[in-house]
Design a protein around this motif. Structure first.
Motif, mmCIF file in Angstrom:
data_model
loop_
_atom_site.group_PDB
_atom_site.id
_atom_site.type_symbol
_atom_site.label_atom_id
_atom_site.label_comp_id
_atom_site.label_asym_id
_atom_site.label_seq_id
_atom_site.Cartn_x
_atom_site.Cartn_y
_atom_site.Cartn_z
ATOM 1 N N PHE A 83 0.831 -1.210 0.000
ATOM 2 C CA PHE A 83 0.000 0.000 0.000
ATOM 3 C C PHE A 83 0.867 1.262 0.000
ATOM 4 O O PHE A 83 0.626 2.211 -0.756
ATOM 5 C CB PHE A 83 -0.919 -0.009 1.222
ATOM 6 C CG PHE A 83 -1.751 1.230 1.353
ATOM 7 C CD1 PHE A 83 -2.829 1.451 0.503
ATOM 8 C CD2 PHE A 83 -1.447 2.203 2.307
ATOM 9 C CE1 PHE A 83 -3.596 2.589 0.623
ATOM 10 C CE2 PHE A 83 -2.211 3.341 2.410
ATOM 11 C CZ PHE A 83 -3.298 3.536 1.575
ATOM 12 N N ARG A 84 1.907 1.228 0.894
ATOM 13 C CA ARG A 84 2.805 2.384 0.944
ATOM 14 C C ARG A 84 3.561 2.563 -0.373
ATOM 15 O O ARG A 84 3.766 3.674 -0.853
ATOM 16 C CB ARG A 84 3.780 2.226 2.108
ATOM 17 C CG ARG A 84 3.146 2.489 3.473
ATOM 18 C CD ARG A 84 4.210 2.618 4.550
ATOM 19 N NE ARG A 84 4.890 1.351 4.789
ATOM 20 C CZ ARG A 84 4.487 0.446 5.678
ATOM 21 N NH1 ARG A 84 3.398 0.672 6.409
ATOM 22 N NH2 ARG A 84 5.167 -0.675 5.839
ATOM 23 N N GLU A 85 3.943 1.461 -0.964
ATOM 24 C CA GLU A 85 4.622 1.534 -2.261
ATOM 25 C C GLU A 85 3.700 2.094 -3.339
ATOM 26 O O GLU A 85 4.110 2.899 -4.177
ATOM 27 C CB GLU A 85 5.125 0.146 -2.650
ATOM 28 C CG GLU A 85 5.980 0.162 -3.929
ATOM 29 C CD GLU A 85 6.560 -1.195 -4.248
ATOM 30 O OE1 GLU A 85 7.065 -1.347 -5.373
ATOM 31 O OE2 GLU A 85 6.510 -2.100 -3.378
ATOM 32 N N ALA A 86 2.418 1.658 -3.277
ATOM 33 C CA ALA A 86 1.435 2.196 -4.232
ATOM 34 C C ALA A 86 1.244 3.693 -4.019
ATOM 35 O O ALA A 86 1.129 4.470 -4.977
ATOM 36 C CB ALA A 86 0.109 1.452 -4.084
ATOM 37 N N GLN A 87 1.204 4.118 -2.731
ATOM 38 C CA GLN A 87 1.083 5.551 -2.432
ATOM 39 C C GLN A 87 2.250 6.332 -3.019
ATOM 40 O O GLN A 87 2.076 7.399 -3.616
ATOM 41 C CB GLN A 87 1.022 5.767 -0.916
ATOM 42 C CG GLN A 87 -0.377 5.654 -0.325
ATOM 43 C CD GLN A 87 -0.376 6.103 1.121
ATOM 44 O OE1 GLN A 87 0.552 5.810 1.872
ATOM 45 N NE2 GLN A 87 -1.422 6.810 1.505
ATOM 46 N N ARG A 88 3.451 5.787 -2.764
ATOM 47 C CA ARG A 88 4.641 6.466 -3.309
ATOM 48 C C ARG A 88 4.577 6.553 -4.828
ATOM 49 O O ARG A 88 4.933 7.559 -5.438
ATOM 50 C CB ARG A 88 5.903 5.727 -2.863
ATOM 51 C CG ARG A 88 6.257 5.927 -1.400
ATOM 52 C CD ARG A 88 7.685 5.469 -1.100
ATOM 53 N NE ARG A 88 7.856 4.041 -1.319
ATOM 54 C CZ ARG A 88 7.672 3.127 -0.377
ATOM 55 N NH1 ARG A 88 7.291 3.479 0.839
ATOM 56 N NH2 ARG A 88 7.873 1.837 -0.648
ATOM 57 N N ASN A 89 4.113 5.491 -5.465
ATOM 58 C CA ASN A 89 3.988 5.494 -6.931
ATOM 59 C C ASN A 89 2.979 6.527 -7.403
ATOM 60 O O ASN A 89 3.200 7.224 -8.403
ATOM 61 C CB ASN A 89 3.594 4.100 -7.423
ATOM 62 C CG ASN A 89 4.722 3.096 -7.278
ATOM 63 O OD1 ASN A 89 5.897 3.480 -7.197
ATOM 64 N ND2 ASN A 89 4.379 1.811 -7.224
ATOM 65 N N ILE A 90 1.837 6.599 -6.668
ATOM 66 C CA ILE A 90 0.798 7.579 -7.047
ATOM 67 C C ILE A 90 1.334 8.997 -6.901
ATOM 68 O O ILE A 90 1.142 9.854 -7.779
ATOM 69 C CB ILE A 90 -0.466 7.372 -6.197
ATOM 70 C CG1 ILE A 90 -1.140 6.048 -6.584
ATOM 71 C CG2 ILE A 90 -1.441 8.535 -6.379
ATOM 72 C CD1 ILE A 90 -2.253 5.643 -5.643
ATOM 73 N N LEU A 91 2.019 9.290 -5.759
ATOM 74 C CA LEU A 91 2.585 10.626 -5.549
ATOM 75 C C LEU A 91 3.632 10.951 -6.614
ATOM 76 O O LEU A 91 3.703 12.085 -7.106
ATOM 77 C CB LEU A 91 3.206 10.704 -4.158
ATOM 78 C CG LEU A 91 2.222 10.668 -2.985
ATOM 79 C CD1 LEU A 91 2.977 10.603 -1.654
ATOM 80 C CD2 LEU A 91 1.317 11.897 -3.007
ATOM 81 N N SER A 92 4.434 9.939 -6.945
ATOM 82 C CA SER A 92 5.446 10.158 -7.981
ATOM 83 C C SER A 92 4.800 10.456 -9.331
ATOM 84 O O SER A 92 5.228 11.350 -10.062
ATOM 85 C CB SER A 92 6.335 8.922 -8.083
ATOM 86 O OG SER A 92 7.283 9.067 -9.130
ATOM 87 N N LEU A 93 3.722 9.702 -9.642
ATOM 88 C CA LEU A 93 3.003 9.949 -10.895
ATOM 89 C C LEU A 93 2.372 11.327 -10.914
ATOM 90 O O LEU A 93 2.387 12.026 -11.934
ATOM 91 C CB LEU A 93 1.944 8.859 -11.116
ATOM 92 C CG LEU A 93 2.470 7.465 -11.483
ATOM 93 C CD1 LEU A 93 1.325 6.464 -11.472
ATOM 94 C CD2 LEU A 93 3.144 7.492 -12.849
ATOM 95 N N ASP A 94 1.794 11.750 -9.754
ATOM 96 C CA ASP A 94 1.196 13.091 -9.668
ATOM 97 C C ASP A 94 2.253 14.164 -9.885
ATOM 98 O O ASP A 94 2.019 15.172 -10.569
ATOM 99 C CB ASP A 94 0.527 13.287 -8.308
ATOM 100 C CG ASP A 94 -0.821 12.591 -8.227
ATOM 101 O OD1 ASP A 94 -1.349 12.230 -9.295
ATOM 102 O OD2 ASP A 94 -1.342 12.407 -7.105
#
Length: 686
Positions: A83-94
């Motif tokens: 989940f944290r990795e997905a969050q980091r990926n989403i923030l990076s994509l944003d």
């Protein structure tokens, strides 16, 4: 039974520890057994003694529960990690998306700037092409003048060639792009090929004057001659200028400068004297320079004016200019003369030259400073070939007050077909009756040929919509850029930064024309209201440096800045960032400060601190210029204190005046040019 099943069938747990199997051996009365643990490949890795069935079950169940709990925690940890990795990926994509949007907007902005620059370069290219076209035509015309002086062609043939170039300049340049490189004989042969396609249009105007910007800028005449000449040529007329060749001139500013191979002679003091002719192009205008040889000291001086022999110097030049026009075979429609320095051309033309091939020419006299009226002994008129006894009469050159003297300015008025007086604020009636400086009788007698003209300004160099010096451009329809300019001005001069503060600019050129007590009172009253003042000197101050320093000390304040130098960049920024421009006069033919102020959305207010001082009130004389009517009805009647009151108490009315002024066209191409074209048309029909 439980142990039996365990020993006979064996078991294993799918847990994270080694596979276990059980076996036992019985002895009489003994239920003890052995639990064997092995790795997955069947090797025994150890033995566990099981003392009883219940103990084994208890221990096995605890181990299974412990293992299940550990597995759950591991899975939860893994899920949270994902989940944290997905969050980091989403923030990076944003973040990447935001950067991409920013880059896209930057690219769009750069594309817009690039397209605007391409458009500007195209406009500049077209303007340069037009300028080059005019310059080439003028070099051709000046070549023809030289051919006349050298005897290559007759004056009559030269007149036809000039008219041909004027009428067919586009065709000539298209047909013969390398025409300037041709020899005189080849040039004439090719021009004659187009001689059957003549179609006259426009006027041929020759300015005979003593100033021209930028090469000979000494006063109001300089900017007028260049500005009006360019405007007239843009409307299809041919304009040239004849000047003295001052020793202080920088001829590097002249395009295609060349010296003619032969001298020509002019009359002065009973003899013919040789002159050198230089020709070139300035701002797209053909210019001829006359250099006296025998009287070489006449124009080889530090200053243009201010010598005891000024009358003799400019009388020589005036006569030499007319001799040159006749010798070169020119037949201009209008000879346009300026101020007293060339006013003597009026009587010279009608008494001597009109019968020398200039029958179709007419005289227009522009008076830029009616106060300057040098008086001379009548006998001096004979120096240039005039008859003093014919001219020293009340209806001709005799001064109205000092009747024993001759007034050259009066001669220009009497002997010209039209007389234009430059004024941005006064009507014809006011000039005749209140500002004639002793010439009221003469002006009233000749009022039918008298006209009033405003000055103009170079709108291509002074336009807030296109001004490259400003940090942001603006217009009457979108004033946001003006607030940006004000903040930039405040930052540059370290003034308190606030776009709502009233900012006042003032350009000082001569303190002798300023009521310093009024100016000091304005500053003191304004600073009490947090008004910001910015003073800049323009060019070389004619008043004393000590007087300037004294003024600076008396107006010192945290909201006052004094720039004792000319700074072109700051000059534009002051116009762009100011609400009000204090003016030494609303008629400013040299700097054109009031006209530039209105164009930049700043109100021009004359320097006076009290409401009882002289103001410019609307003049409803029917012969008043549009500029005079507008400026007098909007800003001319306001004192500085009244202007502040209107800004603070009636901002909508104030803004309406400012926006209206910004949209008016007071350039050289507008009213000024139209007035002179009408005057040329009128005198050609006489």
């Amino acid at each position: 039974m439980a142990i039996h099943a365990l020993t006979t069938t064996g078991f294993s747990f799918h847990l994270p520890f080694p596979k276990c199997t059980a076996a036992y051996s019985r002895s009489a009365g003994d239920r003890a057994g052995t639990l064997c643990c092995s790795s997955g490949d069947g090797d025994l890795s150890g033995l566990i003694n099981v003392s009883s069935e219940s103990e084994f079950e208890r221990r096995g169940g605890a181990q299974m529960a412990k293992s299940a709990d550990g597995e759950l925690r591991a899975k939860n940890s893994e899920i949270w990690q994902l989940f944290r990795e997905a969050q980091r990926n989403i923030l990076s994509l944003d973040k990447q998306r935001a950067l991409a949007v920013e880059e896209l907007n930057k690219a769009i902005s750069e594309k817009k700037v690039l397209l605007e620059r391409i458009e500007e370069l195209e406009i500049e290219k077209q303007a340069m092409a037009r300028k080059d076209q005019v310059s080439i035509c003028w070099e051709l015309l000046l070549r023809i003048d030289s051919m006349v002086l050298t005897g290559t062609i007759s004056s009559g043939a030269a007149s036809q060639m000039r008219q041909l170039i004027m009428d067919q300049k586009v065709s000539i340049l298209d047909a013969f792009p390398e025409i300037l490189q041709k020899k005189d004989a080849e040039l004439l042969a090719e021009l004659r090929q187009l001689s059957d396609r003549r179609n006259k249009n426009g006027f041929h105007i020759v300015h005979i004057c003593t100033e021209m910007a930028p090469i000979a800028s000494f006063g109001a005449v300089a900017s007028f001659v260049t500005g009006l000449s360019q405007a007239l040529q843009r409307k299809g007329n041919l304009v040239e200028v004849i000047l003295p060749k001052y020793g202080s001139m920088d001829l590097n500013e002249v395009q295609g400068i060349r010296e003619t191979e032969v001298e020509y002679y002019s009359y002065y003091n009973g003899q013919l004297h040789g002159n050198k002719i230089w020709t070139g192009v300035i701002c797209g205008i053909g210019v001829t320079f006359i250099q006296p040889l025998y009287y070489s000291s006449f124009f080889n001086r530090e200053k243009a004016y201010g010598y005891s022999d000024d009358f003799e110097r400019f009388m020589y030049f005036s006569r030499a200019a007319l001799d040159y026009i006749v010798k070169s075979g020119k037949k201009p429609d209008v000879l346009h003369i300026h101020n007293w320095q060339t006013a003597i051309i009026g009587p010279l033309f009608w008494d001597i030259f009109v019968q020398q091939g200039l029958e179709g020419s007419r005289i227009l006299f522009t008076c830029h400073d009616i106060h300057a009226q040098p008086l001379i002994q009548p006998e001096k008129l004979a120096l240039c070939g005039l008859d003093p006894t014919k001219l020293h009469r009340p209806d001709r050159l005799q001064d109205n007050s000092n009747t024993h003297l001759a007034n050259i300015m009066k001669g220009g008025i009497v002997y010209s077909n039209k007389v234009a007086i430059m004024s941005s604020t006064h009507s014809k009636g006011h000039i005749i009756h209140s500002s004639s400086h002793g010439l009221e009788t003469t002006l009233n007698m000749h009022k039918d040929k008298l006209l009033v003209s405003p000055c103009g300004f170079e709108s291509s160099s002074w336009d807030p919509e296109k001004d490259k010096i400003l940090p942001e451009n603006y217009s009457a329809d979108d004033m946001k850029g003006k607030f940006v300019c004000k903040i930039a001005l405040q930052q540059k001069l370290r003034l308190p930064e606030n776009a709502s503060i009233i900012t006042v600019g003032c350009f000082l050129s001569d303190l002798s024309d300023v009521d310093k007590e009024d100016l000091i009172a304005i500053v003191k009253n304004g600073t009490r209201m947090a008004v910001q003042f910015i003073f800049m000197t323009t060019g070389k101050m004619t008043s004393g440096q000590k007087e300037l320093e004294s003024l600076q000390v008396r107006i010192e304040d945290e909201n006052v800045r004094f720039i004792n130098r000319h700074d072109e960049t700051l000059l534009h920024l002051i116009f762009g960032g100011s609400n009000i421009i204090l003016c030494q006069s609303l008629h400013d033919p040299i700097l054109q400060v009031p006209l530039k102020a209105m164009r930049y959305g700043a109100a021009p207010i004359a320097i006076t601190s009290n409401d009882n001082g002289f103001r410019h009130f609307p003049d409803h004389d029917y012969e008043t210029t549009k500029l005079a009517m507008f400026i007098n009805s909007t800003f001319g009647y306001l004192s500085f204190s009244q202007a502040l009151d209107e800004i603070n108490n009636n901002p909508s009315e104030w803004n309406h005046k400012v926006f209206d002024a910004m949209t008016k066209d007071f350039s050289w191409d507008a009213e000024c040019c139209d007035i002179y074209l009408s005057a040329y048309t009128a005198i050609k029909s006489l």
